[in-house]
Design a protein around this motif. Structure first.
Motif, PDB file in Angstrom:
ATOM      1  N   ARG A  54     -43.488 -47.781 -47.423  1.00 19.69           N
ATOM      2  CA  ARG A  54     -43.528 -49.240 -47.445  1.00 19.69           C
ATOM      3  C   ARG A  54     -43.636 -49.772 -46.023  1.00 19.69           C
ATOM      4  O   ARG A  54     -43.362 -49.063 -45.050  1.00 19.69           O
ATOM      5  CB  ARG A  54     -42.245 -49.813 -48.085  1.00 19.69           C
ATOM      6  N   LEU A  97     -34.134 -51.330 -53.196  1.00 22.61           N
ATOM      7  CA  LEU A  97     -35.286 -51.000 -54.029  1.00 22.61           C
ATOM      8  C   LEU A  97     -34.838 -50.455 -55.375  1.00 22.61           C
ATOM      9  O   LEU A  97     -33.745 -49.922 -55.520  1.00 22.61           O
ATOM     10  CB  LEU A  97     -36.163 -49.953 -53.326  1.00 22.61           C
ATOM     11  N   SER A 103     -42.374 -44.820 -55.265  1.00 26.56           N
ATOM     12  CA  SER A 103     -43.159 -45.990 -55.706  1.00 26.56           C
ATOM     13  C   SER A 103     -42.230 -47.124 -56.130  1.00 26.56           C
ATOM     14  O   SER A 103     -42.527 -47.849 -57.072  1.00 26.56           O
ATOM     15  CB  SER A 103     -44.087 -45.605 -56.856  1.00 26.56           C
ATOM     16  N   SER A 105     -39.989 -50.654 -55.966  1.00 22.75           N
ATOM     17  CA  SER A 105     -40.286 -52.040 -55.609  1.00 22.75           C
ATOM     18  C   SER A 105     -39.001 -52.742 -55.213  1.00 22.75           C
ATOM     19  O   SER A 105     -37.896 -52.293 -55.528  1.00 22.75           O
ATOM     20  CB  SER A 105     -40.948 -52.770 -56.781  1.00 22.75           C
ATOM     21  N   ASP A 115     -42.152 -58.242 -51.389  1.00 19.44           N
ATOM     22  CA  ASP A 115     -42.507 -56.943 -51.978  1.00 19.44           C
ATOM     23  C   ASP A 115     -44.018 -56.692 -51.953  1.00 19.44           C
ATOM     24  O   ASP A 115     -44.473 -55.587 -51.658  1.00 19.44           O
ATOM     25  CB  ASP A 115     -41.979 -56.852 -53.412  1.00 19.44           C
ATOM     26  N   GLU A 116     -44.794 -57.714 -52.280  1.00 21.58           N
ATOM     27  CA  GLU A 116     -46.251 -57.543 -52.328  1.00 21.58           C
ATOM     28  C   GLU A 116     -46.812 -57.127 -50.970  1.00 21.58           C
ATOM     29  O   GLU A 116     -47.736 -56.310 -50.889  1.00 21.58           O
ATOM     30  CB  GLU A 116     -46.921 -58.830 -52.797  1.00 21.58           C
ATOM     31  N   ARG A 119     -45.156 -53.360 -49.985  1.00 20.09           N
ATOM     32  CA  ARG A 119     -45.520 -52.187 -50.784  1.00 20.09           C
ATOM     33  C   ARG A 119     -46.834 -51.560 -50.323  1.00 20.09           C
ATOM     34  O   ARG A 119     -47.107 -50.392 -50.620  1.00 20.09           O
ATOM     35  CB  ARG A 119     -45.630 -52.561 -52.254  1.00 20.09           C
TER      36      ARG A 119
END
Length: 372
Positions: A54, A97, A103, A105, A115-116, A119
């Motif tokens: 991330r 998270l 993977s 979020s 987050d967008e 990530r």
């Protein structure tokens, strides 16, 4: 003729020697550093050992809040860069998270709010392991951890990591349950914000499978159950103070407003950086009259400091919430020409007034430099 031939041979030899020496000097003096660097690079292989792929979260000076702790593995296994430090620094601000490893979020805090962006983060921090001629790792040689010079898919906070540590240390010295906030008076940027009790970010999703509000929506009436109360970001929850209800973050802003009589929403994020390395700065809100935001009673509550010295002006207040005592310590540092505002809240403690004031004094000492 033989002498001329000997002269030509000697001249050619000298020219060849001069060219050879020139080439050698060029390789050593001009190309030497690049060749040495290339040789070193050939001995190392980049390995993405991050616990989570991330984007990173930084403090105001560019120091990492995430991926700042490397755990050495046993044997030939590559080291692991943990997403969060064992000290849980700024846990409520960063959040945590959830989901499958590799993977996951964001479930709360900055991790959820951005987050967008996060990530899609590339390898801002990379481990280089030593390899032999066959490309296999040589565990005995060790490894190097390198950070990219340019931030990408990153969030840069207004917090200062060193001050955040000092504030959390003050809370651990004086508080059982509560919160503390530090912001600068002029810009209303939050330099430190912490809540107690804290929680283990690495285990939060497993210990508390349901998602709880951690302060992203402080106006929500939802409160987590007792066993998950450590998840509650008390710095952004509303409590009774000065005839109204304010969070410690808002109470700190109210204290800062005494200097100018103006109110502006506090700023926690300085800027973000996208995948192309382009920075987007947060736009601060417009200034407003403080009485129009918190009301005249709250605005006038902080008029006579209970304690005033060269280091700070300190207000102590005791309130009640659901029958339990709440103790506040609000301060301006220094007392003359204040630069910092401080808010400390202590919940449900018989000696909470002393604890709150003690934490505020320790924070003021850190701000003024006397505690460094």
């Amino acid at each position: 003729m033989s002498e001329r031939r000997a002269f030509c041979v000697m001249l050619g030899f000298m020219l060849a020697l001069a060219l050879l020496l020139g080439h050698y000097a060029y390789r050593q003096l001009i190309c030497g550093p690049q060749l040495a660097a290339a040789a070193r690079e050939a001995q190392y292989r980049a390995v993405d050992c991050r616990e989570e792929a991330r984007g990173e979260i930084y403090d105001r000076h560019g120091f990492l809040f995430t991926s700042r702790e490397t755990v050495t593995a046993d044997g030939d296994a590559a080291p692991v860069i943990r997403r969060y430090g064992r000290d849980g620094l700024a846990a409520h601000v960063l959040g945590y998270l959830e989901g499958e490893a590799g993977s996951r979020s964001g479930a709360a805090g900055i991790e959820a709010e951005y987050d967008e962006l996060l990530r899609d983060g590339g390898g801002a921090v990379t481990v280089y392991v030593a390899v032999d001629a066959r490309g296999e790792r040589m565990a005995a040689v060790g490894y190097q951890v390198r950070e990219e010079a340019q931030k990408r898919d990153a969030v840069v906070l207004t917090l200062e990591r060193r001050l955040q540590k000092r504030v959390e240390s003050a809370l651990d010295h004086h508080l059982l349950t509560g919160a503390a906030v530090v912001m600068d008076v002029q810009q209303r940027e939050v330099w430190a914000m912490a809540s107690r009790p804290s929680f283990d970010q690495c285990e939060a999703a497993q210990r508390y499978p349901e998602r709880y509000v951690l302060g992203l929506h402080p106006e929500a009436e939802f409160k987590p159950p007792v066993e998950a109360s450590a998840l509650l970001d008390r710095a952004r929850q509303a409590y009774p103070v000065a005839g109204t209800e304010l969070s410690p973050l808002e109470a700190c802003n109210l204290t800062a407003s005494l200097v100018s009589g103006r109110w502006r929403e506090p700023q926690l994020v300085s800027y973000t950086v996208d995948s192309a390395g382009e920075a987007r700065y947060a736009m601060p809100e417009v200034w407003r009259d403080v009485t129009g935001v918190v009301g005249p009673a709250a605005a006038a509550a902080l008029t006579a400091p209970a304690e005033a010295s060269g280091d700070m002006a300190l207000w102590g207040m005791t309130e009640k919430a659901d029958g339990e005592p709440l103790h506040w310590a609000l301060a301006l540092v220094p007392a003359a020409q204040p630069r910092w505002a401080v808010a400390v809240l202590v919940e449900d403690a018989a000696d909470g007034e002393e604890r709150a004031a003690g934490a505020a004094r320790e924070i003021a000492a850190a701000l003024s430099g006397t505690g460094r």
